[in-house]
Design an enzyme around this catalytic site. Structure first.
Site, PDB file in Angstrom:
ATOM      1  N   ILE A 137       0.813  -1.211   0.000  1.00 31.69           N
ATOM      2  CA  ILE A 137       0.000   0.000   0.000  1.00 31.69           C
ATOM      3  C   ILE A 137       0.852   1.268   0.000  1.00 31.69           C
ATOM      4  O   ILE A 137       0.433   2.295  -0.516  1.00 31.69           O
ATOM      5  CB  ILE A 137      -0.958  -0.027   1.204  1.00 31.69           C
ATOM      6  CG1 ILE A 137      -2.077  -1.040   0.933  1.00 31.69           C
ATOM      7  CG2 ILE A 137      -1.551   1.335   1.517  1.00 31.69           C
ATOM      8  CD1 ILE A 137      -3.043  -1.226   2.071  1.00 31.69           C
ATOM      9  N   ASP A 290      -1.501  -6.558  12.336  1.00 30.58           N
ATOM     10  CA  ASP A 290      -0.719  -6.929  11.148  1.00 30.58           C
ATOM     11  C   ASP A 290       0.727  -7.196  11.560  1.00 30.58           C
ATOM     12  O   ASP A 290       1.670  -6.666  10.983  1.00 30.58           O
ATOM     13  CB  ASP A 290      -0.801  -5.804  10.105  1.00 30.58           C
ATOM     14  CG  ASP A 290      -0.458  -6.275   8.694  1.00 30.58           C
ATOM     15  OD1 ASP A 290      -0.495  -7.501   8.456  1.00 30.58           O
ATOM     16  OD2 ASP A 290      -0.155  -5.429   7.842  1.00 30.58           O
TER      17      ASP A 290
END
Length: 509
Positions: A137, A290
């Site tokens: 990202i 994460d």
């Protein structure tokens, strides 16, 4: 758009796996039956020319997923932490997805920084480097603050990443709809709800202001955690697509050779990673969701440094207690209590038999405890637990999906550091300590205080609410109107309760 046109994208996904050479690697890693392998290769082969070639320098699985887009890359990142599920070879090949993706041009990053911060780059930063890490990202650059001379890390979103991500999510929705139509038994798992939850989480990751806020809250919660540190957010140089934070030196947690060379104890690091996650989830109800190796480093002094706060998990007090009691029940092998907790929380329909459910849970737990330490797996436990709860009509709890998924990832990280780590032994003291604090006398007193505060806050409004409710009942043709005496008694009772609550609150505060 979540329509049938996504069939083409599904075909292209399979074609990309075949063209990059990833298809046989993936089928072998998951130990697919021979008929399934033949069928998959046969169906996809005619469309091979539609597949993307990807970066030829990457190994086939990473090459395929990076070519397919951000959501697929995220999926690969999770699998890279689970060598027990996909094998060591595939896990190693996928690990490159965590921080070694092809970067976008530095010139584009500089333009975005200037646009977002509203001033020329040179007035804020010196020595703006080439990308030091590139993920699905965003990518990170190293620079120095012109005003103070401090070294900083600058995270910049990939250009047009929002549109690319939405395209991948559309395919996931199409697959979820397909599963619900052609596999009715899967509706219990709420595949569409799962995709909606995942979409919301990752869209939050696409706004770096939210990530900065999450990092700030996480830092406040963990400031006293020994052996754990976070970079400091520099708010005045952060925005929607740019986040600036202090630079932290360290070696990646997935680089065992470098960790050994620095003399750090990998067994202790593996234990600490798992216990930190459990503390954050149970104690704070706010955890890094994460926690793969690409987002963790080891500082020269041995501290674990966490990065990338785009995906954070939150669970309320009650859910934390339920989850802790389930874990603790399995640790103590008290399957009757685990079954009771499921019923008390409403996870299993009340018309099912508790004793039968407890026996089914025993069938889940006992084989796990019969394994040696290196084979005990939270991932296997969750897999077996899903099979059992499906038979008893339990629906998927969307609020627990992120917690369960992160538990599996963290276990994989800990196991990569210390293959012989006994997950249950590590988790036991953390869960037991939380149970004592959350369910003991002090916790009950705290609950009472919270209740009294609520009564004190809403007490002045209760008489009016009760009077309106009684008036509405009086106007109903079914029920006879209450007497004036009854109304006075009801109102006086509410006022007395409100005053008592207020007095108690004032005394306690």
């Amino acid at each position: 758009m979540k329509g049938p046109h996504n069939i083409f994208r599904m075909i292209r996904m399979g074609a990309t796996l075949e063209r990059t050479g990833a298809m046989p690697v993936v089928l072998e890693a998951f130990d697919a039956p021979r008929p399934l392998r033949i069928l998959a290769r046969t169906l996809v082969w005619p469309f091979k020319w539609l597949g993307k070639r990807g970066d030829l320098e990457l190994p086939p699985p990473a090459r395929a997923l990076s070519a397919l887009g951000p959501a697929y890359i995220k999926f690969g990142q999770v699998l890279s932490t689970r060598p027990d599920l996909v094998g060591n070879d595939l896990a190693l090949q996928l690990r490159i997805l965590q921080d070694k993706l092809p970067p976008f041009p530095t010139s584009a990053a500089k333009r975005m920084v200037e646009e977002e911060l509203g001033q020329p780059l040179e007035t804020i930063f010196d020595d703006f480097s080439e990308p030091v890490a590139a993920a699905s990202i965003a990518q990170v650059h190293k620079a120095r603050l012109r005003e103070t001379g401090d070294t900083v890390a600058i995270k910049v979103l990939r250009p047009r990443i929002e549109r690319a991500f939405q395209r991948d999510i559309d395919v996931f929705y199409f697959v979820a709809n397909f599963i619900e139509v052609f596999s009715p038994g899967s509706r219990r798992l709420k595949p569409r709800d799962v995709i909606e939850h995942f979409e919301g989480v990752v869209k939050g990751e696409l706004d770096l202001r939210l990530e900065s806020a999450s990092a700030s809250e996480f830092a406040a919660n963990t400031k006293d955690d020994a052996g754990f540190t976070l970079p400091t957010i520099i708010w005045e140089h952060s925005s929607h697509r740019v986040m600036t934070m202090s630079w932290a030196e360290g070696v990646p947690l997935g680089n065992n050779a470098a960790i050994d060379a620095l003399g750090h104890n990998r067994d202790e690091l593996g234990t600490r990673v798992l216990q930190l996650f459990l503390n954050h989830a149970l104690r704070d109800g706010f955890f890094h969701a994460d926690m793969h190796q690409g987002n963790l480093k080891v500082a020269p002094n041995g501290d674990i440094i966490a990065f990338d706060f785009g995906i954070m998990g939150h669970i309320d007090d009650y859910t934390r207690r339920v989850y802790a009691e389930i874990l603790y029940g399995f640790i103590k092998r008290d399957y009757k209590r685990v079954a009771e907790v499921h019923f008390e929380a409403g996870y299993v329909p009340a018309d099912r038999d508790v004793e039968e459910f407890a026996r089914a849970l025993r069938a889940v737990g006992e084989p796990i405890f019969g394994m040696d330490a290196s084979r005990i797996s939270m991932g296997k436990l969750l897999s077996y637990l899903f099979e059992v709860t499906e038979r008893f009509g339990m629906e998927t709890r969307t609020e627990l999906i992120l917690l369960q998924r992160t538990m599996v990832v963290v276990e994989g990280v800990a196991r990569s550091l210390s293959p012989q780590l006994n997950i249950w032994d590590v988790a036991h003291p953390i869960v037991e300590d939380y149970i004592k604090n959350a369910l003991g006398p002090r916790a009950l007193m705290n609950d009472l205080v919270k209740t009294l505060r609520v009564v004190a806050r809403f007490g002045p409004r209760l008489p009016n609410l009760v009077e309106k409710a009684l008036a509405a009942q009086a106007a109903s043709p079914v029920a006879p109107p209450p007497t004036r005496l009854g109304l006075k008694i009801a109102t006086t009772a509410v006022l007395s309760a409100s005053c008592a609550g207020l007095a108690t609150y004032l005394l306690l505060t």
